[in-house]
Design an enzyme around this catalytic site. Sequence first.
Site, mmCIF file in Angstrom:
data_model
loop_
_atom_site.group_PDB
_atom_site.id
_atom_site.type_symbol
_atom_site.label_atom_id
_atom_site.label_comp_id
_atom_site.label_asym_id
_atom_site.label_seq_id
_atom_site.Cartn_x
_atom_site.Cartn_y
_atom_site.Cartn_z
ATOM 1 N N GLY A 24 0.821 -1.194 0.000
ATOM 2 C CA GLY A 24 0.000 0.000 0.000
ATOM 3 C C GLY A 24 0.861 1.252 0.000
ATOM 4 O O GLY A 24 1.963 1.273 0.540
ATOM 5 N N SER A 25 0.350 2.307 -0.623
ATOM 6 C CA SER A 25 1.044 3.595 -0.572
ATOM 7 C C SER A 25 0.869 4.215 0.813
ATOM 8 O O SER A 25 0.086 3.755 1.630
ATOM 9 C CB SER A 25 0.488 4.518 -1.660
ATOM 10 O OG SER A 25 0.742 3.989 -2.946
ATOM 11 N N GLY A 26 1.637 5.275 1.072
ATOM 12 C CA GLY A 26 1.607 5.910 2.375
ATOM 13 C C GLY A 26 2.806 5.594 3.234
ATOM 14 O O GLY A 26 2.931 6.112 4.346
ATOM 15 N N HIS A 27 3.699 4.715 2.729
ATOM 16 C CA HIS A 27 4.894 4.311 3.481
ATOM 17 C C HIS A 27 6.167 4.852 2.853
ATOM 18 O O HIS A 27 7.262 4.375 3.156
ATOM 19 C CB HIS A 27 4.973 2.788 3.551
ATOM 20 C CG HIS A 27 3.765 2.133 4.118
ATOM 21 N ND1 HIS A 27 3.263 2.443 5.359
ATOM 22 C CD2 HIS A 27 2.936 1.193 3.592
ATOM 23 C CE1 HIS A 27 2.189 1.712 5.596
ATOM 24 N NE2 HIS A 27 1.958 0.954 4.533
ATOM 25 N N LYS A 57 5.928 -8.038 2.474
ATOM 26 C CA LYS A 57 5.694 -7.807 3.900
ATOM 27 C C LYS A 57 4.524 -8.673 4.363
ATOM 28 O O LYS A 57 3.555 -8.877 3.625
ATOM 29 C CB LYS A 57 5.385 -6.328 4.179
ATOM 30 C CG LYS A 57 6.500 -5.393 3.754
ATOM 31 C CD LYS A 57 6.253 -3.952 4.209
ATOM 32 C CE LYS A 57 4.931 -3.357 3.746
ATOM 33 N NZ LYS A 57 4.769 -3.361 2.265
ATOM 34 N N ASP A 69 -1.277 -8.618 1.019
ATOM 35 C CA ASP A 69 -0.039 -8.655 0.237
ATOM 36 C C ASP A 69 0.369 -10.091 -0.066
ATOM 37 O O ASP A 69 0.701 -10.441 -1.204
ATOM 38 C CB ASP A 69 1.091 -7.962 0.994
ATOM 39 C CG ASP A 69 0.934 -6.447 1.055
ATOM 40 O OD1 ASP A 69 -0.174 -5.960 0.786
ATOM 41 O OD2 ASP A 69 1.915 -5.765 1.374
ATOM 42 N N HIS A 97 0.255 0.748 9.751
ATOM 43 C CA HIS A 97 -1.039 1.240 9.273
ATOM 44 C C HIS A 97 -1.867 1.800 10.427
ATOM 45 O O HIS A 97 -3.057 2.057 10.279
ATOM 46 C CB HIS A 97 -1.832 0.120 8.602
ATOM 47 C CG HIS A 97 -1.075 -0.608 7.544
ATOM 48 N ND1 HIS A 97 -0.364 -1.761 7.803
ATOM 49 C CD2 HIS A 97 -0.891 -0.341 6.231
ATOM 50 C CE1 HIS A 97 0.216 -2.180 6.689
ATOM 51 N NE2 HIS A 97 -0.083 -1.334 5.722
#
Length: 333
Positions: free
Chosen positions: A53-56, A104, A109, A219
């Site tokens: 996921g994006s945001g990392h 991860k 995922d 998250h």
Amino acid sequence: MKKIINDPDTVVADALLGIEEAYPQLRVDHENKVVYRGDERRPGKVGLVSGGGSGHEPLHGGFVGLGMLDAACAGEVFTSPVPDQMIAATKLVDDGAGVLQIVKNYTGDVMNFEMAAEMAAAETGVEVVSVVTDDDVAVQDSTFTAGRRGVGVTVLLEKIVGAAAEEGRDLAAVAELARKVNGNGRSMGLALTSCTVPAAGKPTFEIGEDEMELGVGIHGEPGRERVPMASAKEMAQLLVEPVLADLPFGSGDGVIAFVNGLGGTPLLELYVLYHEVRSILDQHGIGVARSLVGNYITSLDMAGASVTLLKADDELVGLWDAPVSTPGLRWGA
């Protein structure tokens, strides 16, 4: 919510436009949201693919380049990429020696990468091997996971395994090295604030001004416990001692020590925390072979930090020192 965005629904697509323009050495498949290397292909090199996921950021797209990943799939914010993205990435990086997926340990995922590996093998015949990172000692099971979460070791693994792939090691050797790195590393994090997902428009969780979440996930998943706010020295104890107890690390061991910011903590404070972490390691007789301090696996605007320790022998240190040229890490190249 105050964010530098146009529309919550297009924030990932808009960011990928900026990444492509900021780093001419990279390419972006905008249809599949895949960042990949734009330099000359090397027939016979194992391809390395990761994503999430994006945001990392800078994980994972910021680690695409010489000495690290060949491609990274960008899911929506805090959402796993889909198999079609992973298949596209696999095809982009397959140079005849197979592809290693670095995954991860989050249920979506793992499931989607496994599905993509099977589909890519069926479609193209490429050999795909997956290695899952699960280094978080905070909790055994958490939101989005069965087993431990994959966190800070992922960054170190992508660097070390990337160097091995550049050397020309075969798929079996690269995968075995990835398993070695994952097995020798442990992480623990804490949050001082929540984060705000653009599509939600409000903090993921509520936390008091005098509290912190010990063992938080990237998250915003709950950790071990909600504890009173503490000094940097006390925070270091809360993060390092569970890591040392879990592997365990022993006197005389050398480690790569990684103090990571979760996105909203100034580098000034991360250096304060690193000093305290180093003091604890000194007390245990654990040497620091190499160190990394900064924001490398983040949680949007969350204030907080994590500590990752990786037992590092001469082989791992040598691969860590090897040249790397990515937006997120660069030395020797």
